[in-house]
Scaffold this active site. Structure first.
Site, PDB file in Angstrom:
ATOM      1  N   PRO A  79       0.839  -1.204   0.000  1.00  0.00           N
ATOM      2  CA  PRO A  79       0.000   0.000   0.000  1.00  0.00           C
ATOM      3  C   PRO A  79       0.874   1.255   0.000  1.00  0.00           C
ATOM      4  O   PRO A  79       1.894   1.297   0.677  1.00  0.00           O
ATOM      5  CB  PRO A  79      -0.764  -0.087   1.330  1.00  0.00           C
ATOM      6  CG  PRO A  79      -0.698  -1.517   1.733  1.00  0.00           C
ATOM      7  CD  PRO A  79       0.555  -2.084   1.141  1.00  0.00           C
ATOM      8  N   THR A 132      -2.366   3.265  -7.500  1.00  0.00           N
ATOM      9  CA  THR A 132      -3.495   4.070  -7.975  1.00  0.00           C
ATOM     10  C   THR A 132      -2.990   5.255  -8.791  1.00  0.00           C
ATOM     11  O   THR A 132      -3.536   5.590  -9.839  1.00  0.00           O
ATOM     12  CB  THR A 132      -4.326   4.587  -6.780  1.00  0.00           C
ATOM     13  OG1 THR A 132      -4.639   3.482  -5.939  1.00  0.00           O
ATOM     14  CG2 THR A 132      -5.600   5.243  -7.246  1.00  0.00           C
ATOM     15  N   HIS A 139      15.389  -1.238  29.290  1.00  0.00           N
ATOM     16  CA  HIS A 139      14.891  -1.902  28.085  1.00  0.00           C
ATOM     17  C   HIS A 139      15.539  -1.293  26.832  1.00  0.00           C
ATOM     18  O   HIS A 139      16.122  -1.998  26.008  1.00  0.00           O
ATOM     19  CB  HIS A 139      13.367  -1.771  28.018  1.00  0.00           C
ATOM     20  CG  HIS A 139      12.748  -2.401  26.813  1.00  0.00           C
ATOM     21  ND1 HIS A 139      12.094  -3.600  26.853  1.00  0.00           N
ATOM     22  CD2 HIS A 139      12.691  -1.985  25.518  1.00  0.00           C
ATOM     23  CE1 HIS A 139      11.657  -3.904  25.644  1.00  0.00           C
ATOM     24  NE2 HIS A 139      12.014  -2.940  24.805  1.00  0.00           N
ATOM     25  N   GLU A 140      15.475   0.021  26.729  1.00  0.00           N
ATOM     26  CA  GLU A 140      16.028   0.684  25.540  1.00  0.00           C
ATOM     27  C   GLU A 140      17.547   0.561  25.497  1.00  0.00           C
ATOM     28  O   GLU A 140      18.133   0.309  24.444  1.00  0.00           O
ATOM     29  CB  GLU A 140      15.605   2.159  25.487  1.00  0.00           C
ATOM     30  CG  GLU A 140      14.102   2.379  25.355  1.00  0.00           C
ATOM     31  CD  GLU A 140      13.454   1.609  24.223  1.00  0.00           C
ATOM     32  OE1 GLU A 140      14.114   1.348  23.199  1.00  0.00           O
ATOM     33  OE2 GLU A 140      12.268   1.241  24.365  1.00  0.00           O
ATOM     34  N   ASP A 186       8.304  -5.910  20.243  1.00  0.00           N
ATOM     35  CA  ASP A 186       9.565  -6.560  19.855  1.00  0.00           C
ATOM     36  C   ASP A 186       9.338  -8.044  19.616  1.00  0.00           C
ATOM     37  O   ASP A 186       9.837  -8.620  18.653  1.00  0.00           O
ATOM     38  CB  ASP A 186      10.604  -6.431  20.987  1.00  0.00           C
ATOM     39  CG  ASP A 186      10.920  -4.982  21.311  1.00  0.00           C
ATOM     40  OD1 ASP A 186      10.790  -4.133  20.409  1.00  0.00           O
ATOM     41  OD2 ASP A 186      11.298  -4.706  22.463  1.00  0.00           O
TER      42      ASP A 186
HETATM   43  P1  ADP Z   1      -1.379   2.656  -3.689  1.00  0.00           P
HETATM   44  O1  ADP Z   1      -2.512   2.747  -4.646  1.00  0.00           O
HETATM   45  O2  ADP Z   1      -0.239   1.834  -4.186  1.00  0.00           O
HETATM   46  O3  ADP Z   1      -1.785   2.276  -2.308  1.00  0.00           O
HETATM   47  P2  ADP Z   1      -1.354   5.458  -4.090  1.00  0.00           P
HETATM   48  O4  ADP Z   1      -1.190   5.541  -5.549  1.00  0.00           O
HETATM   49  O5  ADP Z   1      -2.726   5.632  -3.562  1.00  0.00           O
HETATM   50  O6  ADP Z   1      -0.756   4.110  -3.539  1.00  0.00           O
HETATM   51  O7  ADP Z   1      -0.350   6.483  -3.423  1.00  0.00           O
HETATM   52  C1  ADP Z   1      -0.750   7.340  -2.384  1.00  0.00           C
HETATM   53  C2  ADP Z   1      -0.044   8.661  -2.514  1.00  0.00           C
HETATM   54  O8  ADP Z   1       1.360   8.517  -2.288  1.00  0.00           O
HETATM   55  C3  ADP Z   1      -0.151   9.255  -3.890  1.00  0.00           C
HETATM   56  O9  ADP Z   1      -1.316   9.980  -4.026  1.00  0.00           O
HETATM   57  C4  ADP Z   1       1.077  10.136  -3.965  1.00  0.00           C
HETATM   58  O10 ADP Z   1       0.845  11.367  -3.340  1.00  0.00           O
HETATM   59  C5  ADP Z   1       2.083   9.371  -3.143  1.00  0.00           C
HETATM   60  N1  ADP Z   1       2.951   8.555  -4.002  1.00  0.00           N
HETATM   61  C6  ADP Z   1       3.071   7.215  -3.963  1.00  0.00           C
HETATM   62  N2  ADP Z   1       3.975   6.787  -4.871  1.00  0.00           N
HETATM   63  C7  ADP Z   1       4.408   7.874  -5.520  1.00  0.00           C
HETATM   64  C8  ADP Z   1       5.345   8.098  -6.583  1.00  0.00           C
HETATM   65  N3  ADP Z   1       6.012   7.078  -7.167  1.00  0.00           N
HETATM   66  N4  ADP Z   1       5.535   9.371  -6.990  1.00  0.00           N
HETATM   67  C9  ADP Z   1       4.889  10.391  -6.414  1.00  0.00           C
HETATM   68  N5  ADP Z   1       3.997  10.249  -5.422  1.00  0.00           N
HETATM   69  C10 ADP Z   1       3.765   9.018  -4.958  1.00  0.00           C
HETATM   70 ZN    ZN Z   2      11.793  -2.796  22.719  1.00  0.00          ZN
HETATM   71 MG    MG Z   3      -4.431   2.667  -4.053  1.00  0.00          MG
END
Ligand code: ADP
Ligand code: ZN
Ligand code: MG
Length: 601
Positions: free
Chosen positions: A211, A216, A430-431, A506
Site C-alpha cells: 500500500p 493508484t 529496556h532501551e 519486539d
Molecule cells: P497505492 O494505490 O499503491 O496504495 P497510491 O497511488 O494511492 O498508492 O499512493 C498514495 C499517494 O502517495 C499518492 O497519491 C502520492 O501522493 C504518493 N505517491 C506514492 N507513490 C508515488 C510516486 N512514485 N511518486 C509520487 N507520489 C507518490
Molecule cells: Zn523494545
Molecule cells: Mg491505491
C-alpha cells in the site's frame, strides 16, 4: 467463439436482476408514504461523504483528527486534518471499525473519538417512533438502491467521466514500470495501429505492490497520459454486500466502460473479490459470484473495445489463478518500494508546493528513509509542514522533518505523560538493552537515538540509522536482528529480574522474522529450503503428519538462541548497559554522538 456463452449467461442474469430491481422499486413505492418525507429531512446531501476505503486509508496515513459515532448507526462523522468541513462515512461493520480506530489510537494517533447517544429520535414523541421501522426499511432500500447504481446517476462511481490530469511526470521513480505502461497508453490512443498489425493487446494489467507505493497514482497517470476516462471501484466495497449485488455492480461498471471506451477501468484491492475460490460458505459464494462476473466481463469484451482493466493488490498470492489466464490479467507489474533515487524524486515532487528552508537537505532525508513508500514520504512532508506551523517557523526546517519522520515511524512524542520512577527505570534498561546489544552485532546499523520519552504507544524507543537499500538479507543478519529485538526484554530480565509487557511489539516482530526464516526463506537446516507459507494444512502435510510441530520447534529454537545471545552479550557488557541506562534516566534522550562516546575507551 468462447465469447458467446458468457454473454448469454450475462443476459439471463441481467433479466433476473431486472426483475429483482422492479420488485424492490414497487416495494419502495408502497412503503415510502410518509417515511420519504421524514427521510428527506434527515438524509443530508452526500457531497461530503467519504468512501469507507478512503476512510481506512486516511486513518492509516494518520490524517483523521476526530470521529463521531452514533450509537446504533453505521454513519460516522469524520474530521480530517487540513480539511475544514466534516465528512460522513458509512461503516459496514462498526465493531471492526472501532477496533481498528482503537489500534490506531494505541499506536499513538491522536484521534478524538466521541460517541453520541442513540439520536434525538428517542426523545421525540411516540408517534414518530412508529415511523422508525419504516425509516429503517427505507434507509435499507436507499442503500440497496445506491449500491445498485440506480440512485443518483453518475454519483456511484466517483471518478467516472472525470478525466484525470495526472501525468507520468507526477509519478516519481518507477522508470522501468512507466516504460511498460507507455505501450498501454499508445494502445488507448491509437488502437487501430495495433489491431491492424494483428497484435493482441493486453486486456488486463495487475499491479502488485505494498500500500502507498503509487499503484493508484500510476493507473490514473495512464488514463491521464492517454486522455481517456478513468473508472474505478474498490474490491473492498463488496465485502458484506447483499447477495448478488457485487456481480450486478461489476456488470454496471463494465456497461459504463463500454459506453465510455476507450477508457481505463481500475479495480483497487482486487484480492477482496478475486481471492482463491475455495469453500462454498456464504461470504465466499458471494465473492465467487462477483469474481465470476468479472471474469465473464473480461472475456466478453473484444480487443477492439479499447478498455483496459488495471487492478491493484498487495496480496498477489491470494488471487484466484483464473484471473491470471491469458486474455485476462495476463500482464503483471510489480511496483516496488522506492529506492534511494526514487525516494529523492518523490520528496522533490511533493516538496514543490511546500515552503522548505534552504538548509533542508532532501538527499539526506532520502537516505534516512529506506523502506518508506511514496505515500509515507508524502505524509512526512505534510507532517513536517504542520509541525513547522506549530513551531512558528518561517519555513520548514530540518528539525521539523526529522520530527515528522519520528512521528510517522514511532508516533507522537508525549512529554506530558507521567509515569512512575519504576516504569522509567524499566524503560531505560529496556532501551539501553536494545542499543547495547546492537552495538556488538556487526550486521546491525548504528544507533541514531535512544529515548525514554514516550512516543505513541511506546514508552521509549531506540532508533537506528537507516539501512542502505538492500535486495537481500542474509541469515546472519536476520539472526542478529532477532538478538537486537530481544535485547530489550533481556535487559529487563537481567537487571530487574522481572519482565514487562513493554516488549510485546519486539516479540511480535521477532516471531514474524523467525517464522519467515523457517517457512519462507528456507533458512532452517533441519527443514531445508521449502516454502511452507500461505499453504493449506493438507498441502503442508505431504511433508509429514507432524510438520507443524517441526516448524514450531524450529521457530522456537531461533528465538531461544537469540534471547540467550542477547542475555550473554549484556552480561559481558553490563558496565555499558548500566551507564547508558543511567544516562537515559538523567537526560531522557541520547543522540548518536553521545551514544558512541560510551564505547570509546
Ligand atoms: P497505492 O494505490 O499503491 O496504495 P497510491 O497511488 O494511492 O498508492 O499512493 C498514495 C499517494 O502517495 C499518492 O497519491 C502520492 O501522493 C504518493 N505517491 C506514492 N507513490 C508515488 C510516486 N512514485 N511518486 C509520487 N507520489 C507518490
Ligand atoms: Zn523494545
Ligand atoms: Mg491505491
Amino acid at each position: 467463439m468462447s465469447k458467446e456463452n458468457p454473454n448469454r449467461n450475462k443476459e439471463k442474469q441481467s433479466k433476473k436482476n431486472g426483475m429483482l430491481i422492479t420488485l424492490i422499486m414497487v416495494l419502495i413505492v408502497l412503503i415510502v408514504g410518509l417515511g420519504i418525507f421524514f427521510m428527506m429531512n434527515t438524509q443530508k446531501k452526500d457531497e461530503n461523504t467519504l468512501a469507507y476505503t478512503d476512510l481506512i486509508k486516511e486513518l492509516s496515513y494518520g490524517n483523521i483528527e476526530k470521529i463521531e459515532m452514533t450509537t446504533g448507526s453505521t454513519t460516522v462523522k469524520v474530521k480530517m486534518k487540513n480539511i475544514e468541513e466534516e465528512k460522513t462515512s458509512i461503516v459496514p461493520e462498526v465493531e471492526s471499525f472501532m477496533s481498528l480506530v482503537q489500534t490506531k489510537v494505541a499506536e499513538g494517533n491522536e484521534i478524538e473519538l466521541t460517541q453520541k447517544p442513540k439520536s434525538i429520535l428517542a426523545q421525540i414523541p411516540s408517534a414518530i417512533i412508529t415511523f422508525l421501522p419504516t425509516a429503517i426499511m427505507l434507509a435499507l432500500f436507499i442503500m440497496i438502491f445506491k449500491m445498485q447504481g440506480l440512485g443518483e446517476k453518475g454519483k456511484v462511481y466517483d471518478d467516472t467521466e472525470r478525466k484525470t490530469k495526472i501525468k507520468f511526470d507526477d509519478v516519481a521513480g518507477l522508470d522501468e514500470e512507466k516504460e511498460e505502461m507507455i505501450e498501454i497508453v499508445e494502445f488507448l490512443k491509437r488502437p487501430e495501429k495495433f489491431t491492424k498489425m494483428g497484435a493482441r493487446v493486453p486486456k488486463g494489467v495487475l499491479l502488485y505492490g505494498k500500500p502507498g507505493t503509487g499503484k493508484t497514482l500510476i493507473a490514473k497517470a495512464i488514463a491521464g497520459e492517454a486522455d481517456v476516462p478513468f473508472i474505478s471501484m474498490s474490491g473492498s466495497e463488496f465485502i458484506e454486500m447483499f447477495a448478488g449485488l457485487g456481480a450486478s455492480r461489476v456488470r454496471k461498471l463494465f456497461e459504463k466502460a463500454r459506453k465510455l471506451a476507450p477508457c481505463i477501468v481500475f479495480i483497487d484491492e482486487i484480492d477482496a473479490i478475486g481471492s482463491r475460490r475455495t469453500s462454498n460458505n456464504g461470504a465466499e459464494t458471494e465473492n465467487n459470484q462477483t469474481l465470476n462476473q468479472l471474469l465473464v466481463e473480461m472475456d466478453g469484451f473484444s480487443s477492439e473495445e479499447t478498455i483496459i482493466v488495471l487492478a491493484a493488490t498487495n496480496r498477489p498470492e491470494m488471487l484466484d489463478k483464473a484471473l491470471l489466464r491469458p486474455g485476462r490479467f495476463d500482464r503483471q507489474i510489480t511496483i516496488p518500494t522506492p529506492d534511494l533515487k526514487g525516494r529523492l524524486e518523490i520528496l522533490k515532487i511533493h516538496s514543490k508546493d511546500k515552503k522548505l528552508s534552504d538548509q533542508v537537505n532532501l538527499e539526506s532525508i532520502a537516505e534516512d528513509t529506506a523502506g518508506f513508500t511514496g505515500a509515507e514520504l508524502e505524509n512526512i512532508l505534510n507532517e513536517a509542514a504542520i509541525i513547522a506551523t506549530k513551531n512558528k517557523h518561517e519555513d520548514i526546517e530540518n528539525d521539523d522533518i526529522e520530527e515528522a519522520v519520528k512521528k510517522v515511524t514511532v508516533g507522537l512524542e508525549k512529554r506530558g505523560r507521567v509515569y512512575s520512577e519504576k516504569d522509567k527505570k524499566l524503560t531505560a534498561y529496556h532501551e539501553a538493552g536494545h542499543a547495547v546489544v546492537s552495538k556488538y552485532l556487526p550486521t546491525q546499523t548504528d544507533v541514531k537515538e535512544v529515548s525514554i520519552i514516550p512516543r505513541g504507544v511506546a514508552g521509549g524507543y531506540t532508533m537506528y540509522k537507516s539501512d542502505e537499500d538492500k535486495y537481500y538479507i542474509s541469515k546472519t543478519e536476520m539472526q542478529e536482528k532477532l538478538i537486537a529485538l530481544l535485547g530489550g526484554r533481556a535487559a529487563e530480565k537481567l537487571v530487574l529480574d522481572d519482565i514487562s509487557t513493554g516488549a510485546s511489539n519486539d516479540i511480535e516482530v521477532a516471531t514474524k522474522i523467525a517464522r519467515d526464516m523457517v517457512t519462507k526463506y528456507g533458512m532452517s537446516d533441519n527443514l531445508g529450503p521449502i516454502d511452507f507459507q500461505g499453504k493449506e494444512p493438507y498441502e503442508i502435510q505431504m511433508f509429514g503428519e507432524n510438520i507443524g510441530d517441526k516448524i514450531g520447534a524450529e521457530v522456537k529454537e531461533l528465538i531461544d538462541t537469540a534471547y540467550h545471545d542477547a542475555i550473554s552479550l549484556l552480561q559481558q557488557h553490563r558496565d555499558k548497559l548500566d551507564k547508558i541506562a543511567e544516562a537515559l534516566l538523567e537526560k531522557e534522550k541520547i543522540n548518536e554522538e553521545d551514544f558512541k562516546k560510551f564505547f570509546e575507551v
